[in-house]
Design a protein around this motif. Structure first.
Motif, PDB file in Angstrom:
ATOM      1  N   GLU A   1      80.070  36.144  32.433  1.00 11.39           N
ATOM      2  CA  GLU A   1      78.659  36.047  32.776  1.00 11.39           C
ATOM      3  C   GLU A   1      77.841  37.070  31.990  1.00 11.39           C
ATOM      4  OE1 GLU A   1      78.206  36.043  37.004  1.00 11.39           O
ATOM      5  OE2 GLU A   1      76.028  35.867  36.842  1.00 11.39           O
ATOM      6  N   ILE A   2      78.355  38.312  31.957  1.00 15.47           N
ATOM      7  CA  ILE A   2      77.620  39.371  31.255  1.00 15.47           C
ATOM      8  C   ILE A   2      77.534  39.073  29.767  1.00 15.47           C
ATOM      9  CG2 ILE A   2      77.686  41.818  30.640  1.00 15.47           C
ATOM     10  CD1 ILE A   2      79.043  42.246  33.417  1.00 15.47           C
ATOM     11  N   ILE A   3      78.698  38.664  29.169  1.00 11.45           N
ATOM     12  CA  ILE A   3      78.731  38.385  27.731  1.00 11.45           C
ATOM     13  C   ILE A   3      77.757  37.262  27.377  1.00 11.45           C
ATOM     14  CG2 ILE A   3      80.178  37.472  25.865  1.00 11.45           C
ATOM     15  CD1 ILE A   3      81.097  40.150  26.403  1.00 11.45           C
ATOM     16  N   LEU A   4      77.809  36.196  28.152  1.00  2.45           N
ATOM     17  CA  LEU A   4      76.940  35.055  27.852  1.00  2.45           C
ATOM     18  C   LEU A   4      75.473  35.457  27.981  1.00  2.45           C
ATOM     19  CD1 LEU A   4      78.543  31.913  29.515  1.00  2.45           C
ATOM     20  CD2 LEU A   4      78.545  32.573  27.131  1.00  2.45           C
ATOM     21  N   LYS A   5      75.157  36.229  28.994  1.00  5.74           N
ATOM     22  CA  LYS A   5      73.774  36.642  29.224  1.00  5.74           C
ATOM     23  C   LYS A   5      73.253  37.443  28.041  1.00  5.74           C
ATOM     24  CE  LYS A   5      71.160  38.420  33.152  1.00  5.74           C
ATOM     25  NZ  LYS A   5      71.323  39.063  34.452  1.00  5.74           N
ATOM     26  N   LYS A   6      74.146  38.291  27.487  1.00  6.95           N
ATOM     27  CA  LYS A   6      73.732  39.192  26.413  1.00  6.95           C
ATOM     28  C   LYS A   6      73.677  38.468  25.065  1.00  6.95           C
ATOM     29  CE  LYS A   6      73.469  43.639  24.892  1.00  6.95           C
ATOM     30  NZ  LYS A   6      72.099  44.006  24.721  1.00  6.95           N
ATOM     31  N   PHE A   7      74.706  37.653  24.772  1.00  8.32           N
ATOM     32  CA  PHE A   7      74.814  37.147  23.400  1.00  8.32           C
ATOM     33  C   PHE A   7      74.446  35.678  23.236  1.00  8.32           C
ATOM     34  CE2 PHE A   7      77.698  40.825  23.500  1.00  8.32           C
ATOM     35  CZ  PHE A   7      77.106  41.577  22.504  1.00  8.32           C
ATOM     36  N   VAL A   8      74.661  34.855  24.244  1.00 12.11           N
ATOM     37  CA  VAL A   8      74.360  33.429  24.095  1.00 12.11           C
ATOM     38  C   VAL A   8      73.421  32.973  25.217  1.00 12.11           C
ATOM     39  CG1 VAL A   8      75.438  31.300  23.281  1.00 12.11           C
ATOM     40  CG2 VAL A   8      76.843  33.337  23.612  1.00 12.11           C
ATOM     41  N   PRO A   9      72.190  33.474  25.238  1.00 12.58           N
ATOM     42  CA  PRO A   9      71.300  33.158  26.362  1.00 12.58           C
ATOM     43  C   PRO A   9      71.136  31.659  26.660  1.00 12.58           C
ATOM     44  CG  PRO A   9      70.306  34.782  24.935  1.00 12.58           C
ATOM     45  CD  PRO A   9      71.562  34.348  24.265  1.00 12.58           C
ATOM     46  N   PRO A  10      71.064  30.779  25.652  1.00 12.54           N
ATOM     47  CA  PRO A  10      70.896  29.368  26.031  1.00 12.54           C
ATOM     48  C   PRO A  10      72.068  28.829  26.838  1.00 12.54           C
ATOM     49  CG  PRO A  10      70.943  29.615  23.624  1.00 12.54           C
ATOM     50  CD  PRO A  10      70.988  30.958  24.190  1.00 12.54           C
ATOM     51  N   LEU A  11      73.302  29.225  26.434  1.00 12.60           N
ATOM     52  CA  LEU A  11      74.481  28.777  27.170  1.00 12.60           C
ATOM     53  C   LEU A  11      74.482  29.377  28.575  1.00 12.60           C
ATOM     54  CD1 LEU A  11      76.907  26.995  26.604  1.00 12.60           C
ATOM     55  CD2 LEU A  11      78.227  29.038  26.060  1.00 12.60           C
ATOM     56  N   TYR A  12      74.026  30.654  28.659  1.00 11.65           N
ATOM     57  CA  TYR A  12      73.976  31.298  29.973  1.00 11.65           C
ATOM     58  C   TYR A  12      73.011  30.558  30.886  1.00 11.65           C
ATOM     59  CZ  TYR A  12      73.037  34.660  33.640  1.00 11.65           C
ATOM     60  OH  TYR A  12      72.878  35.246  34.862  1.00 11.65           O
ATOM     61  N   LYS A  13      71.891  30.135  30.293  1.00 11.61           N
ATOM     62  CA  LYS A  13      70.905  29.416  31.099  1.00 11.61           C
ATOM     63  C   LYS A  13      71.492  28.116  31.641  1.00 11.61           C
ATOM     64  CE  LYS A  13      66.233  30.594  30.111  1.00 11.61           C
ATOM     65  NZ  LYS A  13      65.318  30.653  28.965  1.00 11.61           N
ATOM     66  N   ALA A  14      72.317  27.455  30.805  1.00 13.25           N
ATOM     67  CA  ALA A  14      72.883  26.174  31.222  1.00 13.25           C
ATOM     68  C   ALA A  14      73.992  26.354  32.258  1.00 13.25           C
ATOM     69  CB  ALA A  14      73.413  25.417  30.013  1.00 13.25           C
ATOM     70  N   LEU A  15      74.850  27.378  32.076  1.00  9.65           N
ATOM     71  CA  LEU A  15      76.026  27.528  32.943  1.00  9.65           C
ATOM     72  C   LEU A  15      75.854  28.579  34.024  1.00  9.65           C
ATOM     73  CD1 LEU A  15      78.908  27.486  30.304  1.00  9.65           C
ATOM     74  CD2 LEU A  15      77.839  25.568  31.446  1.00  9.65           C
ATOM     75  N   GLY A  16      74.821  29.430  33.873  1.00  8.17           N
ATOM     76  CA  GLY A  16      74.653  30.632  34.702  1.00  8.17           C
ATOM     77  C   GLY A  16      74.928  30.446  36.172  1.00  8.17           C
ATOM     78  N   ILE A  17      74.224  29.497  36.817  1.00  8.01           N
ATOM     79  CA  ILE A  17      74.352  29.418  38.268  1.00  8.01           C
ATOM     80  C   ILE A  17      75.707  28.891  38.708  1.00  8.01           C
ATOM     81  CG2 ILE A  17      71.902  29.252  38.827  1.00  8.01           C
ATOM     82  CD1 ILE A  17      72.342  26.181  38.943  1.00  8.01           C
ATOM     83  N   TYR A  18      76.453  28.282  37.798  1.00 14.06           N
ATOM     84  CA  TYR A  18      77.753  27.739  38.211  1.00 14.06           C
ATOM     85  C   TYR A  18      78.855  28.778  38.127  1.00 14.06           C
ATOM     86  CZ  TYR A  18      75.116  23.527  37.593  1.00 14.06           C
ATOM     87  OH  TYR A  18      74.150  22.586  37.678  1.00 14.06           O
ATOM     88  N   LEU A  19      78.635  29.823  37.303  1.00 16.82           N
ATOM     89  CA  LEU A  19      79.722  30.769  37.063  1.00 16.82           C
ATOM     90  C   LEU A  19      80.220  31.461  38.333  1.00 16.82           C
ATOM     91  CD1 LEU A  19      78.789  32.205  33.582  1.00 16.82           C
ATOM     92  CD2 LEU A  19      80.886  31.040  34.217  1.00 16.82           C
ATOM     93  N   PRO A  20      79.334  32.027  39.175  1.00 12.64           N
ATOM     94  CA  PRO A  20      79.852  32.716  40.362  1.00 12.64           C
ATOM     95  C   PRO A  20      80.665  31.797  41.268  1.00 12.64           C
ATOM     96  CG  PRO A  20      77.524  33.154  40.080  1.00 12.64           C
ATOM     97  CD  PRO A  20      77.871  32.107  39.101  1.00 12.64           C
ATOM     98  N   LEU A  21      80.357  30.511  41.265  1.00  9.13           N
ATOM     99  CA  LEU A  21      81.077  29.579  42.139  1.00  9.13           C
ATOM    100  C   LEU A  21      82.525  29.394  41.708  1.00  9.13           C
ATOM    101  CD1 LEU A  21      78.435  26.741  42.446  1.00  9.13           C
ATOM    102  CD2 LEU A  21      79.054  28.397  44.172  1.00  9.13           C
ATOM    103  N   ILE A  22      82.804  29.719  40.438  1.00 12.80           N
ATOM    104  CA  ILE A  22      84.120  29.394  39.909  1.00 12.80           C
ATOM    105  C   ILE A  22      85.211  30.283  40.477  1.00 12.80           C
ATOM    106  CG2 ILE A  22      85.463  29.417  37.786  1.00 12.80           C
ATOM    107  CD1 ILE A  22      83.144  28.241  36.422  1.00 12.80           C
ATOM    108  N   THR A  23      84.843  31.500  40.909  1.00 12.28           N
ATOM    109  CA  THR A  23      85.863  32.404  41.433  1.00 12.28           C
ATOM    110  C   THR A  23      86.657  31.730  42.549  1.00 12.28           C
ATOM    111  OG1 THR A  23      84.310  34.172  41.011  1.00 12.28           O
ATOM    112  CG2 THR A  23      86.233  34.717  42.305  1.00 12.28           C
TER     113      THR A  23
END
Lengths: 191, 219
Positions: free
Chosen positions: A89-111
């Motif tokens: 989540e942190i890496i995507l937010k910092k380096f690939v913002p468009p991908l983070y925007k697309a996947l962001g809200i789903y990431l915490p659910l994956i745990t």
């Protein structure tokens, strides 16, 4: 090359995580209402599942087995997955913002998606080598994607059907899932 | 009285599997026989009870920001205990349930009860909640397992019941049968609970349902 294809296709079709192993049912029923959400969620799952397979294999081989700590597997793996999700989540937010925007809200659910922990545990149970484990994780993620996207399409159609009152909502979705699962059953014994 | 109500809530009114639809993976995967369903239910109840007690005791010490990782670690600890106990004393059940024993860690029921109940309530209430929810889960798994075993194999807890009645439909103990049995059981539950209180079905449940917005469209 042939072996790679067999592992990936086997994980997608024959041993489909959702439809024949019952792993990751919660997101399968929860997120499959809209096609767009389904694509976002499955993207995140493929990514985390591949990475988790690689990292847990290394930790298991280099730390747990070496020092006879294999009874800690469950605790270690779930912590690895939880921190990996945070890290991604942190890496995507910092380096690939468009991908983070697309996947962001789903990431915490994956745990708490049992498909991820399930893939990792199956890798250990079957004593796969590093390459096989990563391929199996990747193929499992693709299988999850296929099931989720197929099912999202069916559910969008179901919304417009006149279903008996008691079956509305989840029950009819589960019966639809049973039929999809029957279809996937045809792949049994493919390899 | 209050303790009793907390206990029964989990079994009937808020049955985690049949009503709240949590913990679906084990409910579908291990319920090929009634025995496996009950075994899984008891293992999960043990973990739920343990984690509820420990989380409730530590609720004033766990900082809010790291509570989820802390809960997961506590739950994983209890799951490891169950894993080792089963391996030692019930190896056949352990083999049948396979990776679904370690997967209790990510069973949403346990994390949900930790987050909703145990982290806000004193120990004795949390014990009752853990027992009630665990028994509710066991009951649901037992029901699904019985239906699948009866129709798929013609037996119940290994006793043959349908020798001359009909030949069993093997599909019920295969993966598609899990979805099918669960779908029909949920529909029957809906039918039974809607009976008589039809007018206020949507006011009592806060889950998203397919009925939302349908009435406006129809009228």
């Amino acid at each position: 090359m042939r072996e790679i294809i067999v592992i990936i296709m086997g994980a997608i079709l024959v041993e489909n995580f959702v439809l024949s192993k019952f792993l990751g049912i919660c997101p399968f029923l929860g997120i499959s209402k809209k096609l767009g959400n389904a694509v976002g969620m499955s993207g995140a799952v493929v990514f985390v599942m591949t990475a988790a397979s690689a990292v847990t294999w290394l930790i298991n081989d280099l730390l747990l087995l070496k020092y006879n700590l294999d009874y800690l597997q469950t605790v270690a793996f779930i912590l690895v997955i939880a921190s990996l999700v945070q890290f991604v989540e942190i890496i995507l937010k910092k380096f690939v913002p468009p991908l983070y925007k697309a996947l962001g809200i789903y990431l915490p659910l994956i745990t708490t998606n049992c498909a991820v922990l399930g893939a990792v545990l199956l890798n250990m149970e079957r004593e796969y080598t590093f390459g096989r484990a990563v391929l199996f994780g990747f193929g499992g993620g693709l299988g999850f994607t296929l099931a989720l996207i197929l099912f999202a399409g069916i559910r969008e159609k179901l919304e417009n059907c006149n279903v008996p009152h008691a079956f509305r909502g989840l029950p009819i979705s589960l019966i639809a899932a049973a039929l999809v699962s029957v279809a996937f059953f045809g792949f049994q014994g493919l390899f | 009285m209050n303790m009793l109500r907390i206990f029964t809530t989990g079994i009937i009114k808020e049955n985690p599997t049949l009503k709240l639809v949590l913990g679906m993976c084990p409910a579908l995967a291990v319920t090929t026989t009634a025995k496996n369903g009950v075994g899984m239910g008891i293992a999960a109840t043990f973990v739920l009870l343990g984690s509820n007690v420990v989380i409730s005791l530590l609720r004033k010490f766990i900082p809010g920001k790291v509570r989820i990782p802390a809960f997961i670690t506590i739950i994983a600890g209890f799951v490891t205990v169950v894993q080792l106990l089963l391996k030692a004393y019930l190896p056949s059940l352990d083999r049948e349930l396979g990776i679904f024993i370690p997967l209790i860690v990510v069973n949403c029921i346990i994390l949900a009860r930790a987050e909703i109940f145990a982290s806000n309530n004193p120990v004795h209430y949390s014990v009752m909640d853990g027992l009630g929810m665990g028994l509710g889960f066991t009951f649901a798994l037992f029901t699904i397992g019985s239906v699948r075993e009866f129709f798929g194999n013609g037996t119940w807890f290994g006793i043959t019941l349908t020798k001359n009645l009909f030949s069993p439909a093997i599909i019920m103990i295969l993966p598609p049968g899990g979805f099918l049995a669960f779908g029909f059981i949920m529909a029957i539950m809906n039918k039974l609970t809607n009976y008589g209180i039809r007018n206020k079905t949507c006011a009592t449940c806060d889950l998203e349902c397919a009925n939302a917005g349908k009435k406006e469209a129809a009228s």
